[in-house]
Write an enzyme that holds these catalytic residues in place. Structure first.
Site, PDB file in Angstrom:
ATOM      1  N   THR A 193      -3.894 -32.821 -29.239  1.00  0.00           N
ATOM      2  CA  THR A 193      -4.467 -32.883 -27.893  1.00  0.00           C
ATOM      3  C   THR A 193      -4.589 -31.467 -27.339  1.00  0.00           C
ATOM      4  O   THR A 193      -3.839 -30.573 -27.743  1.00  0.00           O
ATOM      5  CB  THR A 193      -3.584 -33.688 -26.925  1.00  0.00           C
ATOM      6  OG1 THR A 193      -2.317 -33.033 -26.856  1.00  0.00           O
ATOM      7  CG2 THR A 193      -3.385 -35.110 -27.379  1.00  0.00           C
ATOM      8  N   GLU A 337      -6.042 -39.627 -27.873  1.00  0.00           N
ATOM      9  CA  GLU A 337      -5.219 -40.764 -28.307  1.00  0.00           C
ATOM     10  C   GLU A 337      -6.044 -42.035 -28.480  1.00  0.00           C
ATOM     11  O   GLU A 337      -5.549 -43.045 -28.972  1.00  0.00           O
ATOM     12  CB  GLU A 337      -4.115 -41.031 -27.258  1.00  0.00           C
ATOM     13  CG  GLU A 337      -3.051 -39.939 -27.146  1.00  0.00           C
ATOM     14  CD  GLU A 337      -3.450 -38.794 -26.216  1.00  0.00           C
ATOM     15  OE1 GLU A 337      -4.656 -38.641 -25.923  1.00  0.00           O
ATOM     16  OE2 GLU A 337      -2.555 -38.046 -25.792  1.00  0.00           O
ATOM     17  N   LYS A 447      -0.515 -33.561  -3.091  1.00  0.00           N
ATOM     18  CA  LYS A 447       0.176 -34.359  -2.074  1.00  0.00           C
ATOM     19  C   LYS A 447       0.324 -33.524  -0.809  1.00  0.00           C
ATOM     20  O   LYS A 447       1.062 -32.559  -0.772  1.00  0.00           O
ATOM     21  CB  LYS A 447       1.544 -34.800  -2.586  1.00  0.00           C
ATOM     22  CG  LYS A 447       2.221 -35.727  -1.606  1.00  0.00           C
ATOM     23  CD  LYS A 447       3.138 -36.702  -2.265  1.00  0.00           C
ATOM     24  CE  LYS A 447       3.391 -37.866  -1.342  1.00  0.00           C
ATOM     25  NZ  LYS A 447       4.483 -38.706  -1.766  1.00  0.00           N
ATOM     26  N   TRP A 452      -2.386 -38.474  -0.452  1.00  0.00           N
ATOM     27  CA  TRP A 452      -2.827 -37.967  -1.748  1.00  0.00           C
ATOM     28  C   TRP A 452      -4.279 -37.501  -1.644  1.00  0.00           C
ATOM     29  O   TRP A 452      -5.131 -38.214  -1.121  1.00  0.00           O
ATOM     30  CB  TRP A 452      -2.754 -39.069  -2.806  1.00  0.00           C
ATOM     31  CG  TRP A 452      -1.352 -39.487  -3.142  1.00  0.00           C
ATOM     32  CD1 TRP A 452      -0.709 -40.605  -2.740  1.00  0.00           C
ATOM     33  CD2 TRP A 452      -0.420 -38.776  -3.954  1.00  0.00           C
ATOM     34  NE1 TRP A 452       0.559 -40.653  -3.237  1.00  0.00           N
ATOM     35  CE2 TRP A 452       0.771 -39.527  -3.993  1.00  0.00           C
ATOM     36  CE3 TRP A 452      -0.469 -37.557  -4.644  1.00  0.00           C
ATOM     37  CZ2 TRP A 452       1.894 -39.119  -4.701  1.00  0.00           C
ATOM     38  CZ3 TRP A 452       0.654 -37.160  -5.353  1.00  0.00           C
ATOM     39  CH2 TRP A 452       1.820 -37.937  -5.379  1.00  0.00           C
TER      40      TRP A 452
HETATM   41  P1  AMP Z   1      -8.562 -34.967 -24.312  1.00  0.00           P
HETATM   42  O1  AMP Z   1      -7.673 -35.850 -25.054  1.00  0.00           O
HETATM   43  O2  AMP Z   1      -8.246 -33.520 -24.493  1.00  0.00           O
HETATM   44  O3  AMP Z   1     -10.000 -35.224 -24.559  1.00  0.00           O
HETATM   45  O4  AMP Z   1      -8.326 -35.240 -22.757  1.00  0.00           O
HETATM   46  C1  AMP Z   1      -8.405 -36.529 -22.216  1.00  0.00           C
HETATM   47  C2  AMP Z   1      -8.423 -36.454 -20.723  1.00  0.00           C
HETATM   48  O5  AMP Z   1      -9.608 -35.799 -20.267  1.00  0.00           O
HETATM   49  C3  AMP Z   1      -8.465 -37.799 -20.044  1.00  0.00           C
HETATM   50  O6  AMP Z   1      -7.195 -38.393 -19.957  1.00  0.00           O
HETATM   51  C4  AMP Z   1      -9.053 -37.462 -18.680  1.00  0.00           C
HETATM   52  O7  AMP Z   1      -8.075 -36.980 -17.788  1.00  0.00           O
HETATM   53  C5  AMP Z   1     -10.000 -36.346 -19.012  1.00  0.00           C
HETATM   54  N1  AMP Z   1     -11.364 -36.892 -19.117  1.00  0.00           N
HETATM   55  C6  AMP Z   1     -12.051 -37.228 -20.222  1.00  0.00           C
HETATM   56  N2  AMP Z   1     -13.284 -37.688 -19.910  1.00  0.00           N
HETATM   57  C7  AMP Z   1     -13.378 -37.651 -18.567  1.00  0.00           C
HETATM   58  C8  AMP Z   1     -14.380 -38.013 -17.619  1.00  0.00           C
HETATM   59  N3  AMP Z   1     -15.566 -38.482 -17.994  1.00  0.00           N
HETATM   60  N4  AMP Z   1     -14.091 -37.866 -16.311  1.00  0.00           N
HETATM   61  C9  AMP Z   1     -12.904 -37.377 -15.898  1.00  0.00           C
HETATM   62  N5  AMP Z   1     -11.923 -37.010 -16.733  1.00  0.00           N
HETATM   63  C10 AMP Z   1     -12.149 -37.145 -18.053  1.00  0.00           C
END
Ligand code: AMP
Length: 551
Positions: A193, A337, A447, A452
């Site tokens: 990640t 994930e 916050k 929020w």
């Molecule tokens: P990653 O595993 O690095 O791709 O990160 C995943 C995270 O990216 C998610 O849990 C979200 O917080 C954020 N994310 C992915 N797609 C979007 C989206 N379309 N809008 C807002 N946040 C997103």
């Protein structure tokens, strides 16, 4: 004849269907047999190379023989450190199909982070693009006794002593391979990640999860890729398997086009034009830059029907602008994930009579993939109503969702529930039509005085300001209010706006308590290796902003 019930299927009646494993090999064999003349197209330095799926199949078999010659055993981890290019795609297929695991390393990691993941994964061989020699050498120098083999792909930027050359290894090898049958649950790919906090966490995708994810993301209401498409993934192949497109495109028989390092707007536009790309995918930043260039040049890309945008929230202004250029901007959400696609925003029949409402829904992250079970829960773990207003933590599980991290017990304990549900860390609403909207990351909420504030909501409004290129909103400790929002803004080239102008513009769109107290102007917003805002850095940089006395 008596009916036989079997313990193998829980005492039920066994079916008469095949138990052949779901595998990457099935996708590969289908692609080369059923679509032999479809194309893999890749930049390679100044040239653009073309391979038919049939030729690609032969190169993948050669590569499998190379892996055997190098002593690769089932279960070995093999790293790639590469752009989106044809050799990277060959690794995507050959490595899992010999039973090993392809670990796609983020090329933007700092040397110590790259060394960390190579070490954590226990990678035996690293295949790297020649143009990235400096970066991979910097990581390798931190682990001189690793015993790893390095294989260079394409022309080198500088020498790397002891490294082998990909094409030299390929030349003498036969172009056929006796592929082994692999258990569908075996690991095929490994991705860490992007980790905005703590060390990166590894997710091991199986053959089964990869196959099922590709199948599901091909559905018409997901990416809907067909044989008639020409697909250009801008999303890197080290960012959650380029969102599954290398598997989905070949499964569908779509031409697959790779840009290598040309991710600049001019490079993307040129590739879209020359290769008549119909579908592309990437994070919002890339499309904002492409949009700006298209608008500045008064140009359109008539072949480009749709772009899938995710990884961070797509600003509503970006969707409007792309629509104006004749491109369907499809918002999607996912996570490493989750393989990664979790939701995709498409039109639904129920809203056909109400285009205004449909449009507002399309801005959201979208409706859930059928292979994702989901729950939105409050702080007591109770499901909140799907009314578009009630917020809660999003939990997911299913065929292509991780059940644990790779060798990381500590993270497993906090991220996974005993029933397999995974805590996404995203706070969301789901409405009566099934559209999910991300309100914020749990850790990015601000916050203020017991209320929020969603940083995503404020950013979205800010990015609609005509002078603003990018905006990132984050919370800073405040002696009276606990935290107050601050906006970091990058202005569009040649545009001018000061703090009062930005705050004044927000004034009639947000309540006063939601409006950032300060606006700081930057040349660029710090980002993670996959292009997400690095709010942690900004919080650290400005943490004393509201110190006592100054507040
Ligand atoms: P990653 O595993 O690095 O791709 O990160 C995943 C995270 O990216 C998610 O849990 C979200 O917080 C954020 N994310 C992915 N797609 C979007 C989206 N379309 N809008 C807002 N946040 C997103």
């Amino acid at each position: 004849m008596a009916t036989t019930f079997s313990p193998e299927v829980g005492g039920a009646l066994p079916s008469t269907m095949s138990d052949l494993p779901l595998s990457i090999r099935t996708i590969f064999e289908h692609a080369i047999k059923s679509h032999p003349r479809k194309q893999i197209i890749s930049r390679d330095g100044a040239q653009v190379l073309r391979f038919t799926f049939a030729e690609f199949g032969k190169r993948v078999a050669k590569l499998a023989n190379v892996l055997r010659t190098l002593g690769v055993q089932p279960g070995d981890r093999i790293a790639s450190f590469a752009w989106n290019g044809h050799r990277h795609l060959e690794l995507y297929y050959a490595v899992p199909m010999v039973g090993a695991v392809l670990h796609t390393v983020n090329i933007r990691l700092f040397p110590d982070q790259a060394a960390f993941v190579l070490d954590h994964a226990g990678d035996k061989i690293v295949f790297y693009d020649g143009s990235l020699t400096k970066q991979i050498k910097a990581a390798a120098d931190l682990q001189p006794d690793s015993g790893r083999t390095f294989v260079q792909m394409g022309a080198a930027a500088e020498p790397f002593e002891g490294a082998l050359d990909y094409e030299t290894l390929m030349t003498p090898e036969p172009d056929t391979y006796e592929w082994p049958e692999i258990d569908e649950r075996a690991a095929a790919l490994l991705c860490y990640t992007s980790a905005t906090t703590g060390d990166p966490k590894g997710v091991l995708f199986s053959h089964r999860s990869t196959f099922i994810h590709a199948l599901a993301s091909g559905l018409a209401d997901a990416l809907g890729i067909s044989e008639r498409d020409r697909v250009l993934p801008i999303v890197p192949m080290f960012h959650v398997n380029a969102w599954g497109t290398p598997f989905l495109a070949l499964m569908a028989g779509a031409d697959f086009i790779m840009p290598m390092e040309r991710l600049d707007p001019a490079g993307v536009i040129e590739m879209c034009e020359q290769e008549r790309v119909t579908l592309s995918a990437g994070v919002p930043t890339v499309w904002m830059a492409v949009r700006d260039m298209l608008q500045a040049q008064g140009k359109k890309l008539p072949a480009l029907e749709r772009v899938v945008i995710g990884g961070s929230a797509m600003p509503t202004s970006l969707m409007d602008d792309l629509n104006g250029l004749g491109i369907d901007a499809i918002h999607a959400w996912g996570m490493t994930e989750m393989s990664p696609i979790g939701t995709v925003s498409r039109d639904i029949a129920e809203l056909a009579h109400d285009p205004g409402m449909q449009k507002r829904e399309r801005y959201k992250q979208g409706r859930f993939s059928p292979i994702v079970q989901w729950r939105v829960v409050d702080e007591h773990g109770k499901d909140v109503p799907a009314d578009g207003v009630s917020r809660g933590d999003l939990l997911v599980r299913c065929f292509a969702v991780a059940k644990s991290y790779y060798k990381n017990e500590l993270a497993n304990r906090s991220a996974f529930e005993p029933d397999g549900f995974f805590h996404t860390g995203d706070v969301v609403t789901v409405d009566e039509y099934g559209y999910m909207e991300i309100v914020d990351r749990v850790k990015d909420f601000i916050k203020s005085g017991g209320e929020w504030i969603s940083s995503v909501e404020v950013e979205n409004i800010l990015m609609g300001h005509p002078c603003v290129k990018e905006a990132c909103v984050f919370g800073i400790p405040h002696p009276k209010w606990q935290e107050r929002p601050v906006a970091a803004v990058v202005l569009r080239d040649g545009q001018e706006a000061d703090e009062d102008a930005i705050r004044g513009w927000l004034g009639d769109k947000l309540a006063k308590w939601q409006t950032p107290d300060r606006v700081v102007f930057l040349d660029a917003i710090p980002r993670t290796g996959v292009g997400k805002f690095l709010k942690r850095d900004l919080r650290e940089r400005y943490k004393g902003m509201f110190a006592e006395g100054d507040a």
